[in-house]
Motif scaffolding. Structure first.
Motif, PDB file in Angstrom:
ATOM      1  N   ASN A 126       0.820  -1.213   0.000  1.00 29.75           N
ATOM      2  CA  ASN A 126       0.000   0.000   0.000  1.00 29.75           C
ATOM      3  C   ASN A 126       0.850   1.257   0.000  1.00 29.75           C
ATOM      4  OD1 ASN A 126      -1.410  -1.884   2.560  1.00 29.75           O
ATOM      5  ND2 ASN A 126      -2.283  -1.810   0.497  1.00 29.75           N
ATOM      6  N   SER A 127       2.162   1.090  -0.133  1.00 31.96           N
ATOM      7  CA  SER A 127       3.099   2.184   0.065  1.00 31.96           C
ATOM      8  C   SER A 127       3.211   3.091  -1.153  1.00 31.96           C
ATOM      9  CB  SER A 127       4.479   1.624   0.400  1.00 31.96           C
ATOM     10  OG  SER A 127       5.014   0.928  -0.717  1.00 31.96           O
ATOM     11  N   ARG A 128       3.775   4.274  -0.918  1.00 26.62           N
ATOM     12  CA  ARG A 128       4.023   5.203  -2.017  1.00 26.62           C
ATOM     13  C   ARG A 128       4.966   4.615  -3.059  1.00 26.62           C
ATOM     14  NH1 ARG A 128       2.869  10.309  -2.550  1.00 26.62           N
ATOM     15  NH2 ARG A 128       2.405  10.538  -0.337  1.00 26.62           N
ATOM     16  N   PRO A 129       6.097   3.988  -2.666  1.00 26.46           N
ATOM     17  CA  PRO A 129       6.934   3.401  -3.719  1.00 26.46           C
ATOM     18  C   PRO A 129       6.208   2.337  -4.532  1.00 26.46           C
ATOM     19  CG  PRO A 129       7.749   2.803  -1.540  1.00 26.46           C
ATOM     20  CD  PRO A 129       6.765   3.909  -1.352  1.00 26.46           C
ATOM     21  N   ASN A 130       5.242   1.636  -3.933  1.00 28.08           N
ATOM     22  CA  ASN A 130       4.484   0.666  -4.722  1.00 28.08           C
ATOM     23  C   ASN A 130       3.527   1.367  -5.691  1.00 28.08           C
ATOM     24  OD1 ASN A 130       4.258  -2.098  -5.310  1.00 28.08           O
ATOM     25  ND2 ASN A 130       2.315  -2.245  -4.206  1.00 28.08           N
ATOM     26  N   GLY A 131       3.134   2.595  -5.378  1.00 24.44           N
ATOM     27  CA  GLY A 131       2.382   3.383  -6.338  1.00 24.44           C
ATOM     28  C   GLY A 131       3.234   3.734  -7.547  1.00 24.44           C
ATOM     29  N   LEU A 132       4.497   4.078  -7.301  1.00 26.15           N
ATOM     30  CA  LEU A 132       5.416   4.323  -8.412  1.00 26.15           C
ATOM     31  C   LEU A 132       5.631   3.036  -9.201  1.00 26.15           C
ATOM     32  CD1 LEU A 132       8.212   6.469  -6.675  1.00 26.15           C
ATOM     33  CD2 LEU A 132       5.947   7.175  -7.443  1.00 26.15           C
ATOM     34  N   PHE A 133       5.749   1.920  -8.488  1.00 29.19           N
ATOM     35  CA  PHE A 133       5.908   0.614  -9.138  1.00 29.19           C
ATOM     36  C   PHE A 133       4.737   0.324 -10.072  1.00 29.19           C
ATOM     37  CE2 PHE A 133       4.704  -3.873  -9.151  1.00 29.19           C
ATOM     38  CZ  PHE A 133       5.880  -4.503  -9.544  1.00 29.19           C
ATOM     39  N   ALA A 134       3.523   0.639  -9.628  1.00 31.56           N
ATOM     40  CA  ALA A 134       2.346   0.359 -10.449  1.00 31.56           C
ATOM     41  C   ALA A 134       2.421   1.103 -11.775  1.00 31.56           C
ATOM     42  CB  ALA A 134       1.067   0.736  -9.696  1.00 31.56           C
ATOM     43  N   ALA A 135       2.666   2.410 -11.724  1.00 28.42           N
ATOM     44  CA  ALA A 135       2.732   3.193 -12.956  1.00 28.42           C
ATOM     45  C   ALA A 135       3.871   2.729 -13.846  1.00 28.42           C
ATOM     46  CB  ALA A 135       2.893   4.674 -12.613  1.00 28.42           C
ATOM     47  N   ASP A 136       5.036   2.503 -13.261  1.00 26.18           N
ATOM     48  CA  ASP A 136       6.215   2.107 -14.034  1.00 26.18           C
ATOM     49  C   ASP A 136       6.022   0.732 -14.665  1.00 26.18           C
ATOM     50  OD1 ASP A 136       8.732   2.752 -15.010  1.00 26.18           O
ATOM     51  OD2 ASP A 136       9.798   1.932 -13.296  1.00 26.18           O
ATOM     52  N   THR A 137       5.419  -0.194 -13.922  1.00 26.60           N
ATOM     53  CA  THR A 137       5.250  -1.562 -14.417  1.00 26.60           C
ATOM     54  C   THR A 137       4.196  -1.632 -15.521  1.00 26.60           C
ATOM     55  OG1 THR A 137       5.946  -2.502 -12.303  1.00 26.60           O
ATOM     56  CG2 THR A 137       4.655  -3.914 -13.753  1.00 26.60           C
ATOM     57  N   TYR A 138       3.081  -0.943 -15.343  1.00 16.92           N
ATOM     58  CA  TYR A 138       2.068  -0.946 -16.398  1.00 16.92           C
ATOM     59  C   TYR A 138       2.686  -0.485 -17.720  1.00 16.92           C
ATOM     60  CZ  TYR A 138      -2.345  -1.929 -13.929  1.00 16.92           C
ATOM     61  OH  TYR A 138      -3.383  -2.548 -13.262  1.00 16.92           O
ATOM     62  N   MET A 139       3.372   0.662 -17.692  1.00 15.71           N
ATOM     63  CA  MET A 139       3.890   1.210 -18.943  1.00 15.71           C
ATOM     64  C   MET A 139       5.051   0.380 -19.483  1.00 15.71           C
ATOM     65  SD  MET A 139       1.818   3.445 -19.769  1.00 15.71           S
ATOM     66  CE  MET A 139       2.704   3.713 -21.304  1.00 15.71           C
ATOM     67  N   THR A 140       5.907  -0.132 -18.623  1.00 18.18           N
ATOM     68  CA  THR A 140       7.014  -0.973 -19.092  1.00 18.18           C
ATOM     69  C   THR A 140       6.478  -2.209 -19.791  1.00 18.18           C
ATOM     70  OG1 THR A 140       8.482  -0.194 -17.329  1.00 18.18           O
ATOM     71  CG2 THR A 140       9.055  -2.276 -18.384  1.00 18.18           C
ATOM     72  N   ALA A 141       5.453  -2.828 -19.223  1.00 23.25           N
ATOM     73  CA  ALA A 141       4.871  -4.017 -19.842  1.00 23.25           C
ATOM     74  C   ALA A 141       4.225  -3.677 -21.184  1.00 23.25           C
ATOM     75  CB  ALA A 141       3.845  -4.648 -18.902  1.00 23.25           C
ATOM     76  N   LEU A 142       3.455  -2.594 -21.223  1.00 22.10           N
ATOM     77  CA  LEU A 142       2.772  -2.225 -22.464  1.00 22.10           C
ATOM     78  C   LEU A 142       3.766  -1.852 -23.553  1.00 22.10           C
ATOM     79  CD1 LEU A 142      -0.125  -0.111 -20.917  1.00 22.10           C
ATOM     80  CD2 LEU A 142      -0.312  -2.412 -21.889  1.00 22.10           C
ATOM     81  N   GLU A 143       4.846  -1.184 -23.179  1.00 26.63           N
ATOM     82  CA  GLU A 143       5.867  -0.804 -24.151  1.00 26.63           C
ATOM     83  C   GLU A 143       6.631  -2.006 -24.695  1.00 26.63           C
ATOM     84  OE1 GLU A 143       6.874   3.531 -22.056  1.00 26.63           O
ATOM     85  OE2 GLU A 143       8.073   1.744 -21.624  1.00 26.63           O
ATOM     86  N   ASN A 144       6.524  -3.124 -24.015  1.00 27.02           N
ATOM     87  CA  ASN A 144       7.263  -4.316 -24.422  1.00 27.02           C
ATOM     88  C   ASN A 144       6.334  -5.440 -24.881  1.00 27.02           C
ATOM     89  OD1 ASN A 144      10.394  -4.058 -23.819  1.00 27.02           O
ATOM     90  ND2 ASN A 144       9.299  -2.897 -22.256  1.00 27.02           N
ATOM     91  N   GLY A 145       5.236  -5.062 -25.506  1.00 27.73           N
ATOM     92  CA  GLY A 145       4.431  -6.016 -26.250  1.00 27.73           C
ATOM     93  C   GLY A 145       3.250  -6.622 -25.543  1.00 27.73           C
ATOM     94  N   VAL A 146       2.939  -6.205 -24.319  1.00 28.23           N
ATOM     95  CA  VAL A 146       1.774  -6.720 -23.593  1.00 28.23           C
ATOM     96  C   VAL A 146       0.549  -5.884 -23.966  1.00 28.23           C
ATOM     97  CG1 VAL A 146       0.754  -6.904 -21.298  1.00 28.23           C
ATOM     98  CG2 VAL A 146       3.089  -7.677 -21.684  1.00 28.23           C
ATOM     99  N   PHE A 147      -0.591  -6.527 -24.193  1.00 23.49           N
ATOM    100  CA  PHE A 147      -1.795  -5.759 -24.535  1.00 23.49           C
ATOM    101  C   PHE A 147      -2.676  -5.501 -23.327  1.00 23.49           C
ATOM    102  CE2 PHE A 147      -3.548 -10.055 -24.845  1.00 23.49           C
ATOM    103  CZ  PHE A 147      -4.846  -9.917 -24.378  1.00 23.49           C
ATOM    104  N   ASN A 148      -2.448  -6.223 -22.222  1.00 26.69           N
ATOM    105  CA  ASN A 148      -3.315  -6.091 -21.051  1.00 26.69           C
ATOM    106  C   ASN A 148      -2.502  -6.316 -19.786  1.00 26.69           C
ATOM    107  OD1 ASN A 148      -4.893  -8.403 -19.157  1.00 26.69           O
ATOM    108  ND2 ASN A 148      -5.914  -6.431 -19.298  1.00 26.69           N
ATOM    109  N   VAL A 149      -2.687  -5.424 -18.788  1.00 20.84           N
ATOM    110  CA  VAL A 149      -2.058  -5.544 -17.467  1.00 20.84           C
ATOM    111  C   VAL A 149      -3.155  -5.421 -16.417  1.00 20.84           C
ATOM    112  CG1 VAL A 149      -0.284  -4.684 -15.901  1.00 20.84           C
ATOM    113  CG2 VAL A 149       0.019  -4.415 -18.375  1.00 20.84           C
ATOM    114  N   ASP A 150      -3.208  -6.385 -15.474  1.00 22.46           N
ATOM    115  CA  ASP A 150      -4.251  -6.395 -14.450  1.00 22.46           C
ATOM    116  C   ASP A 150      -3.618  -6.411 -13.059  1.00 22.46           C
ATOM    117  OD1 ASP A 150      -6.170  -6.653 -16.518  1.00 22.46           O
ATOM    118  OD2 ASP A 150      -5.912  -8.819 -16.523  1.00 22.46           O
ATOM    119  N   TRP A 151      -3.889  -5.389 -12.275  1.00 25.47           N
ATOM    120  CA  TRP A 151      -3.342  -5.288 -10.920  1.00 25.47           C
ATOM    121  C   TRP A 151      -4.026  -6.290 -10.002  1.00 25.47           C
ATOM    122  CZ3 TRP A 151       0.795  -2.763  -9.232  1.00 25.47           C
ATOM    123  CH2 TRP A 151       0.986  -2.599  -7.851  1.00 25.47           C
TER     124      TRP A 151
END
Length: 719
Positions: free
Chosen positions: A336-361
Motif C-alpha cells: 500500500n506504500s508510495r513506492p508501490n504506487g510508483l511501481f504500479a505506474a512504471d510496471t504498467y507502462m514498461t509491460a505495455l511498451e514491451n508487447g503486452v496488450f493487457n495488465v491487471d493489478w
C-alpha cells in the motif's frame, strides 16, 4: 554492432531541445491467490520503520529546486513502441470481496481509466462453478454473481477478463458459460483464460492451485486447452482464448518435471500455439521492500521478450496473432506504500511498451496482513488498491474503499495516454528516474517521469526528436508527497520541470507544426530473413498520400535509418548474423513530413549457413534463476584447428557464468570468453572431432539462448 554501409543519421536520431528552453516466486508469492488469503489477517504488531533508502527518506531534508541535480530526458516520437490497447489497463476482482460491486468502487475504477476487470479472482478461477455461483473450499461473498459483476463492468464501460475453470471444471462447463454470457445475455465477453496458475498444481513440487486431473503435467494442460478452445469457440468463434505460461526467470521456469521432455512453456506452446489467441503471465518481483521491487521492474522487458521468442518459435507466421497478457501483477511487498504506487505506474507502462496488450493489478480489495511504516505512511501489506476496512490487532485501515497509493499510480496513467494513443521511445540518464512517453491521438505528446529517489528532487531537461513542441506552457500533473490525488500543477513556459522525491510527474506539450497528411503505415512483417539481410513489407496508410517510406531501427530512444522505399516493402542489408532488430516504418508525405511510426516489428537474422564452425548450445536443466548448460564446438571446415577461443554475448544482463568445466571461461559484463583447456585444443576438420564444455549459470530474469558464437574470429553456424 554497427551496420556497415547504411545511412546512420536522420532527424529521428538527433534530439532537439524544447522550444524556449533556458540555459543551465514464486511458491511464496502464490499466497496472493490461495484460498487462505481470503480471510487471513495475520496478527502482527506494528513493525518499526523500514530500513534502507525508505527509512533514510523519512528523516531526510528534501533538496530544493536550486539544489536538485539535472536529469537528461530523451523522447523520440519517431520510434513507436505500439498502440495502447483498449484492454491495456486492468484490475482483478475476487469472489470473496463483498465490496466488489459497490457503486463507489465502479466510479473510482472508471476515474482511474480501468478498461478490464478480471473475474472470479486468481486461484478461485479453478474452483468456481458459475452456474450455481459456488467455489467449494472457498468463501463466496454476497452480491458477487457473474451477472452482478457484469453489471459493474457495463456501468464502468470496461470489459471482462474471465477465468474458465480448468482445475475442477470441464470444457462443457466453460462452453456453457460462453453461451450464457455472449448468446443468452449478449455481454460480448471477449477474453477467456483457461485456468489460473496451473503450473502451481503440485507437478513441480509446490502446489496451491486446484487441479483434479490425474495427470498434472504441462502436456495434459495443453491437451485440455485444445479441448476447451474447441468447445468454447464452437459457441462463439469471436472470443479470444488464453493459455497459462510461466514467467521467464520466475519459478518454475526452466524446470523439467518428472516424465516431461521440456519445461512448462515449451511443452504447452508446442501443442497450443496453433489454437490460442494470447499467452498469460504473472509477475510478483518481490524484494526486501517496495523500493527494491521498484528497481526490479527493469527485468520485465527481457522476460517479455523471451515470452515472445518462445511464441515465435512455435507459432511461426501466426505469432503476430498471439498477444501477451500480464493478468496479475503486484510488487508483493509493502503493497500500500508510495513506492508501490510508483511501481504500479512504471510496471504498467514498461509491460505495455514491451508487447503486452493487457495488465491487471492484483487486486481491488484483499485485506491487511501486517503493519509497518513506509515513507511516513502506515502500510498494511494489503494487495488491494482500495481499503477493505480490516484491522491487524488494534491497528485498522481507513474507511472501506479509501484508495491506497497504487491506485493513484494507476490513475496517473490517465494523464499519460489512453487506448488508441501511440507509445514512443523515451529514456533518461539516471537510474533514479524512469520515463514513458505517449503521442496522443489529438496530436499532443505526454511524458511521464517517475522519480524513484526518496531523498532528492531532480530537474528534468527534456529533449524531443521527431516532435517540436510549442513555446506555450505545458500541462503538468503530479502525484507526490502531500498530494491527495493526481493533481494539476503550475508549469512555466520554457522551464524545466522539477520532479519531487517519490513522485510521478506528467508533462503534456502541444505540437508546433501541423501533422503529416499521411497516416502511419500498417504493421510491418518479414517476408524473408537471412543471415545478413531481411525483407519487410507493410500495408499503405488508408489515405494513400504517402510518397515514400522510411524504415528505422530502434537504438534506445534514438533511431537509425536502414532503408527507404517508394513501394510497401524494403530489403535491409548488412545486418550482423544472429542479431535482433526492432524496426518501425514511417511514411513521408508530399510536403516532406513524416507520419507517426507503424507498430514495431522485432526479428532476428539467422546464423551463417556456410561457416567453417558449428556450435550447439543446450540447457540441460534449470530451476528458475539458475541452469546447467553444455556447449559443443565442431570444426566443419577443411583445415585443422589447434587451439581455439569461443566468444558469445548474453542476450540478458542478468545472465552469468558461475562455474565451468572442460574449458576456461572468463566474463566481462554480458561478454563471455572461452578458451580450450589444452586437452581439447585440437579440432579435426570436417567434424572429425568436437570439444565439449559445460557450466553452471545464473539468471536474474529471463534466460534466452545466445544467438551468435564466434570461434577464432569466425561467426559459427548454430544448432
Amino acid at each position: 554492432m554497427p551496420l556497415a554501409h547504411l545511412p546512420r543519421t536522420s532527424w529521428l536520431g538527433r534530439p532537439s531541445r524544447a522550444v524556449g528552453r533556458t540555459a543551465g516466486r514464486r511458491p511464496a508469492a502464490a499466497l496472493v491467490c490461495t484460498l487462505s488469503t481470503v480471510a487471513a489477517l495475520a496478527a502482527a504488531p506494528p513493525a518499526p520503520a523500514a530500513t534502507g533508502r525508505i527509512a533514510a527518506a523519512q528523516a531526510a531534508v528534501v533538496t530544493t529546486a536550486d539544489e536538485a541535480s539535472t536529469v537528461e530526458v530523451s523522447v523520440n516520437a519517431g520510434v513507436g513502441l505500439g498502440t495502447i490497447d483498449e484492454a491495456a489497463f486492468g484490475i482483478n476482482h475476487a469472489l470473496w470481496d463483498s465490496h466488489m460491486n459497490d457503486p463507489e468502487v465502479t466510479g473510482l475504477l472508471g476515474e482511474a481509466g480501468v478498461g478490464v476487470m478480471r473475474y472470479p479472482g486468481g486461484s478461485y478461477g479453478d474452483i468456481y462453478h458459475w452456474k450455481d455461483h459456488t467455489a467449494p473450499g472457498g468463501y463466496v461473498a454476497p452480491h458477487t454473481t457473474f451477472d452482478e459483476f457484469m453489471s459493474s463492468v457495463r456501468t464502468s464501460g470496461s470489459q471482462p477478463m474471465i477465468i474458465a475453470n480448468y482445475g475442477t471444471g470441464t470444457p462443457q462447463e466453460a462452453a456453457d458459460w460462453v453461451r450464457y454470457a455472449n448468446v443468452t445475455r449478449s455481454y460480448g465477453a471477449k477474453y477467456w483464460e483457461i485456468g489460473n496458475e496451473i503450473y502451481g498444481n503440485g507437478h513441480y513440487g509446490s502446489g496451491w492451485e486446484a487441479d483434479e486431473h490425474p495427470d498434472k503435467s504441462p502436456r495434459e494442460y495443453a491437451r485440455n486447452v485444445l479441448s476447451y478452445a474447441e468447445a468454447m469457440k464452437a459457441v462463439d468463434p469471436t472470443i479470444k482464448i488464453g493459455a497459462v505460461l510461466t514467467t521467464p526467470g520466475d519459478w518454475p521456469d526452466g524446470i523439467v518435471g518428472a516424465g516431461d521432455s521440456a519445461d512448462w512453456n515449451h511443452s504447452v506452446l508446442s501443442t497450443v500455439a496453433g489454437a490460442i489467441d494470447f499467452a498469460i503471465v504473472h509477475s510478483y518481483p518481490g524484494g526486501a521492500n517496495a523500493d527494491e521491487a521498484l528497481d526490479r521492474t527493469a527485468r520485465l522487458p527481457g522476460q517479455l521478450r523471451e515470452v515472445r521468442r518462445q511464441i515465435d518459435r512455435y507459432a511461426g507466421e501466426r505469432s503476430s496473432k498471439i498477444g501477451i497478457a500480464l493478468t496479475e501483477v503486484n510488487s508483493n511487498v509493502q503493497m500500500n506504500s508510495r513506492p508501490n504506487g510508483l511501481f504500479a505506474a512504471d510496471t504498467y507502462m514498461t509491460a505495455l511498451e514491451n508487447g503486452v496488450f493487457n495488465v491487471d493489478w492484483w487486486n481491488v480489495h484483499n485485506g491487511p496482513t501486517k503493519v509497518e511504516t513506509v515513507d511516513g505512511d502506515t502500510d498494511f501489506n494489503d494487495f488491494g488498491l482500495l481499503s477493505s476496512g480490516g484491522c491487524v490487532d488494534d491497528v485498522c485501515q481507513p474507511a472501506v474503499n479509501t484508495p491506497f497509493h497504487p491506485y493513484f499510480g494507476i490513475k496517473s496513467l490517465t494523464k499519460l495516454g489512453r487506448p488508441g494513443d501511440t507509445m514512443v521511445a523515451s529514456s533518461t540518464d539516471s537510474d533514479q528516474v524512469s520515463a514513458h512517453a505517449v503521442h496522443r491521438v489529438d496530436g499532443t505528446l505526454s511524458v511521464m517521469l517517475i522519480n524513484k529517489d526518496p531523498l532528492n528532487s531532480h530537474i528534468a531537461d527534456i529533449s524531443y526528436a521527431g516532435y517540436t513542441p510549442t513555446a506555450q506552457a505545458p500541462v503538468m500533473h503530479r502525484y507526490g508527497r502531500g498530494d491527495t490525488d493526481v493533481t494539476r500543477v503550475a508549469a512555466t513556459a520554457g522551464g524545466d520541470p522539477v520532479l519531487p522525491p517519490y513522485s510521478i510527474t506528467t508533462i503534456t506539450v502541444a505540437p508546433h507544426a501541423a501533422a503529416a497528411s499521411v497516416g502511419a503505415p500498417g504493421a510491418p512483417k518479414t517476408t524473408a530473413v537471412g543471415s545478413s539481410t531481411a525483407t519487410v513489407s507493410w500495408a499503405a496508410p488508408a489515405n494513400g498520400k504517402a510518397v515514400r517510406y522510411e524504415v528505422y531501427e530502434r537504438l534506445g530512444s534514438n533511431a537509425q535509418l536502414l532503408a527507404t522505399s517508394t513501394s510497401t516493402s524494403a530489403t535491409l542489408h548488412n545486418l550482423p548474423p544472429g542479431s535482433e532488430h526492432t524496426v518501425n516504418v514511417l511514411a513521408r508525405d508530399a510536403e516532406g513530413r513524416l507520419s507517426r511510426p507503424s507498430e514495431p516489428l522485432t526479428f532476428a537474422t539467422t546464423a551463417p549457413r556456410d561457416s567453417s564452425c558449428l556450435v550447439n548450445y543446450r540447457v540441460d536443466s534449470g530451476w528458475g534463476n539458475g541452469f546447467v548448460a553444455t556447449v559443443t564446438v565442431s570444426n566443419v571446415g577443411d583445415s585443422p584447428i589447434d587451439g581455439w577461443t569461443l566468444d558469445f554475448t548474453w542476450p540478458s544482463t542478468g545472465q552469468t557464468v558461475q562455474s565451468f568445466w572442460n574449458a576456461n571461461v572468463t566474463s566481462s559484463g554480458t561478454r563471455v570468453h572461452v578458451t580450450d583447456n589444452g586437452a581439447n585444443a585440437k579440432l579435426a576438420p570436417r567434424s572429425g572431432s568436437t570439444a565439449t564444455f559445460g557450466f553452471v549459470g545464473a539468471n536474474d530474469g529471463a534466460n534466452p539462448t545466445p544467438t551468435t558464437f564466434t570461434l577464432n574470429g569466425t561467426v559459427c553456424r548454430t544448432s
